[in-house]
Write an enzyme that holds these catalytic residues in place. Structure first.
Site, short mmCIF file in Angstrom:
data_model
loop_
_atom_site.label_atom_id
_atom_site.label_comp_id
_atom_site.label_asym_id
_atom_site.label_seq_id
_atom_site.Cartn_x
_atom_site.Cartn_y
_atom_site.Cartn_z
N PHE A 163 0.83 -1.21 0.00
CA PHE A 163 0.00 0.00 0.00
C PHE A 163 0.86 1.25 0.00
CE2 PHE A 163 0.83 -0.90 4.49
CZ PHE A 163 1.26 0.34 4.94
N HIS A 193 4.70 0.76 1.38
CA HIS A 193 5.01 -0.63 1.72
C HIS A 193 4.96 -1.47 0.46
CE1 HIS A 193 3.51 -4.67 3.56
NE2 HIS A 193 4.82 -4.67 3.46
N HIS A 282 12.06 -5.67 5.62
CA HIS A 282 11.72 -6.64 6.67
C HIS A 282 11.69 -8.07 6.15
CE1 HIS A 282 7.56 -4.77 5.72
NE2 HIS A 282 7.62 -5.91 5.05
N HIS A 355 7.15 -6.43 12.28
CA HIS A 355 7.09 -5.70 11.01
C HIS A 355 5.68 -5.24 10.67
CE1 HIS A 355 5.11 -9.07 9.10
NE2 HIS A 355 5.30 -8.60 7.89
N GLY A 356 4.68 -5.64 11.43
CA GLY A 356 3.31 -5.27 11.12
C GLY A 356 2.37 -5.83 12.16
#
Length: 432
Positions: A163, A193, A282, A355-356
């Site tokens: 995104f 990202h 990542h 990482h998320g």
């Protein structure tokens, strides 16, 4: 079980680590970290990097642009970004490479080559991991199929959870760290990202197959064929690392090109420049030096769905950020917050963190009972504008498909993996 399986890899040191956002992946879990001693039979495994090599995040900060100032122009900005940012499976990018020779320049030069070609400024490279280029890349280790896939996709988001999101700083936790990062409450930011697109996927596919066939020559047996691996110093290991580095450079150049496309939109629509805070991957394996049993050792650190998180005063940090540590960029979902953290001293997991948010529903499960249009409408009621290539893509990435990102961040903070600096909330999202 995947975390346990990783712990059996030849040459592994300390432990197999799971980050707070851990979930099932190919071979390694997503959110998995492991290091192997390269001088003591340590291996490299493509499953410890993943198919989207150098998938990563960068954050742009609007110089003097406040959320309230942007709000009346936000719909127009999102419409322009919708037109300016290529995305979707197989989509061509913003830079039409004339030939494979230019592609090879991208593969060896990364974001640095993009900047040299006029797609950015020198300061951007100071705010990129490794200065925007990973050394050791060799396009000769990449298949024709992978090169062909990479030729037309540079400068595009792709699909899935990739995104570009317009955000605003909602809360500052650490004003001392936030100040040199340019972050204050209300500051407008843009988070990007994406990764190495089809090229990285093909490189992983090719080298997994090669390693499955090669393991027997090295006397290696693994509990899961998805953990196919070879010694780092072997010809097969060096070939993978060279191809992986090339894909990493492609991913970094990709984000650099999308940055320039975004800057043009903001310059035209708001007159505001966007400064790069940081760019970090990542999904990567890197040869690093770490203390192991009281001695400095060269280790191959696999970070799959895990962000590097360097502590204050680390030699790889730019001077203006040295005192506060590396910016760690952790996105949430379309409808939830994202975070900027900073690296801390004493991180036990080879300076790695989440990482998320981490998936809890598969894409199929997420889309089964929800329409993309309903999600778009729900987010619009909250003032979040979504632009997506398809309704199904939006449905697959609904906020409920992920863990609570606030809890993931708190776990990272409390466990000494990184410290909270700022919380960012979404204003508008261009979905891949």
């Amino acid at each position: 079980m995947q975390v346990v399986n990783v712990a059996t890899l030849p040459g592994i040191v300390r432990a197999s680590y799971a980050m707070p956002d851990v979930h099932w992946g190919y071979g390694f879990p997503i959110g998995g970290v492991a290091a192997t001693d390269v001088d003591n039979d340590g291996v490299v495994s493509p499953g410890g990097v993943g198919f989207d090599i150098s998938c990563g995040v960068r954050l742009l900060v609007g110089e003097g642009l406040d959320r309230e100032e942007l709000q009346p122009r936000l719909p127009a900005v999102m419409d322009r970004l919708d037109r300016a940012i290529p995305r979707g499976v197989g989509t061509a990018g913003v830079w039409r490479l004339p030939d494979r020779n230019t592609l090879q320049e991208v593969l060896t030069g990364g974001a640095r080559f993009a900047v040299e070609q006029g797609h950015g400024v020198a300061l951007d490279l100071e705010r990129c991991e490794d200065g925007g280029v990973m050394t050791g890349a060799d396009a000769a280790k990449i298949s024709d199929r992978a090169l062909q896939r990479g030729l037309g996709q540079i400068g595009s988001l792709g699909s899935g959870n990739h995104f570009l999101e317009v955000q605003a700083v909602d809360r500052v936790y650490d004003p001392v760290a936030a100040a040199p990062m340019g972050l204050a409450e209300g500051t407008v930011c843009v988070m990007i990202h994406t990764g190495s697109r089809g090229l990285g996927h093909q490189i992983c596919t090719d080298h997994v197959r090669q390693m499955e066939q090669a393991m027997g020559r090295y006397g290696i047996a693994v509990p899961d064929r998805q953990l196919a691996c070879v010694p780092v110093h072997s010809p097969d290991g060096q070939a993978y690392l060279a191809a992986m580095a090339a894909a990493a450079n492609y991913g970094r150049a990709n984000r650099q090109l999308l940055t320039e496309a975004t800057r043009r939109v903001f310059a035209d629509a708001t007159g505001t420049p966007l400064d790069l805070l940081y760019d970090v991957s990542h999904n990567l394996a890197k040869i690093e030096t770490h203390p192991i049993d009281g001695q400095l050792r060269s280790v191959c650190v696999h970070r799959k769905g895990a962000t590097r998180s360097l502590p204050p005063h680390h030699h790889e940090l730019p001077a203006e950020l040295a005192a506060v540590g590396q910016p760690v960029l952790i996105p949430g979902t379309m409808g939830t917050a994202s975070y900027v953290l900073a690296g801390v001293t004493g991180n036990p997991a080879f300076f790695s963190t989440a990482h998320g948010a981490g998936r809890v529903l598969s894409r199929h499960q997420a889309a089964r009972h929800t329409s993309g249009e309903a999600i778009r409408a729900s987010l619009a009621k909250r003032g979040i504008i979504v632009r997506g290539t398809s309704r199904r893509d939006i449905a697959e990435e609904k906020p409920e498909a992920y863990k609570d990102v606030d809890e993931v961040i708190e776990a990272s903070h409390q466990s000494g993996l990184a410290r909270k600096v700022a919380r960012l909330v979404p204003l508008g999202c261009v979905k891949g």
